[in-house]
Each structure stands twice: as structure tokens, then as C-alpha cells.
Design a protein around this motif. Structure first.
Motif: not given
Length: 175
Positions: A69-80, A131-139
Motif C-alpha cells: 500500500p502507498v500511503i501519502l503524507p497526511g493520509s491514513t488510507t492508501p492512495a493506491g 487504484p484502491p478497489g481495483d478487482p485484482i486487489l488484494p490477491d
């Protein structure tokens, strides 16, 4: 310009019974990366020097595939997300020895590789994350390796040059 590869072919095998698999026009790569493995290979001193190369074969083994997961500064949820793929390309080089009896020898090299998969070819944007929610994620994906180019050239009786292009890609699992 974004290049979304398709139509390549490959040979070899992956450990674990999975065949090396390249994208095609019917099955293009949506998320992928390409890496180059180059440099010199030296025949070990316990092996005789070579006169010329007879045959080069390879096997590819995936060691690890991990979703990051890539979490950007100031965020708690993954940006992607990014997918890290690690493995080993084993080269087997059969050569005629430069000795009076001209025996054929084989030398092998294990070449590790790593790549980050994160580019979506379906999107014509500068976004470089899955992107979060892509059907290939999480596994819900399968990782593949495709050897797009493999060239071994002789420099001298103990040294070879390697030029290898690997394509690492993932596709959604089929139901």
C-alpha cells in the motif's frame, strides 16, 4: 507516450508448474513493468575456457510477490498500491571447450531480479499506482514473467555478455 505491450512470445518455465507466459493481443498486459538484466558473466576457473557457445536455455522462478500500500503524507488510507515481484532467472549455457578434445560443457548462472508493477495501461493518465478497489486487489491476480529478449555474446574465452529484457505483469484470476 505510454507503451502497453502485447503480442510478445516466450519459452521456458516457472517453478511450481506455471508456464512462462507473455501477453498477447487477446490477453494484453494492463499492469506491468519491464526490467533489463545486463552485464558480464565469467566462466568459473574450475571450468575450461570456451571455444564457442552451442546452446542457451533458461528457467524463471518467482520467489515473492507482495502488494504494497502507498500511503501519502497526511493520509491514513492508501492512495493506491504497487506489486513487488522478485525472482531468479537461471541461464544454462552449453559450450564447446577450448581444449584439444573439444568436450561440451555446461555452465549455469542464477540472476536475481526485482520489479515494481504499478502502471495501468487502460488509463491514459500520469497515475502510477493501482487504484484502491481495483478487482485484482488484494490477491485476485496471477503474476507472470515473460523473457522478451535474451542475447548472450562471447567476449573472450572466459567472458560472456548478457542482454536480457524481462516483462513482469499481473492479470486478474479467471473465475
Amino acid at each position: 507516450m505510454i507503451f502497453c505491450p502485447s503480442g510478445t512470445t516466450g519459452t521456458g518455465s516457472l517453478n511450481g508448474g506455471v508456464t512462462e507466459f507473455c501477453p498477447s493481443p487477446e490477453n494484453p498486459a494492463r499492469y506491468f513493468t519491464q526490467i533489463i538484466v545486463n552485464g558480464n558473466l565469467v566462466i568459473p576457473p574450475q571450468k575450461p575456457p570456451k571455444s564457442h557457445i552451442v546452446k542457451v536455455t533458461h528457467q524463471v522462478a518467482l520467489r515473492d510477490v507482495e502488494v504494497l500500500p502507498v500511503i501519502l503524507p497526511g493520509s491514513t488510507t492508501p492512495a493506491g498500491f504497487k506489486i513487488v515481484v522478485s525472482g531468479t532467472l537461471t541461464l544454462y549455457i552449453q559450450y564447446v571447450a577450448d581444449v584439444p578434445d573439444q568436450k561440451v560443457h555446461v555452465v549455469h548462472y542464477e540472476l536475481p531480479f526485482n520489479g515494481l508493477i504499478m502502471r495501468d495501461c487502460a488509463l491514459n493518465t500520469s497515475v502510477f499506482l493501482i487504484p484502491p478497489g481495483d478487482p485484482i486487489l488484494p490477491d485476485n491476480f496471477v503474476a507472470h514473467v515473460c523473457v522478451e529478449k535474451l542475447r548472450i555474446t562471447q567476449i573472450d574465452s572466459r567472458t560472456l555478455s548478457k542482454e536480457i529484457v524481462l516483462m513482469l505483469w499481473v492479470e486478474q484470476k479467471q473465475p
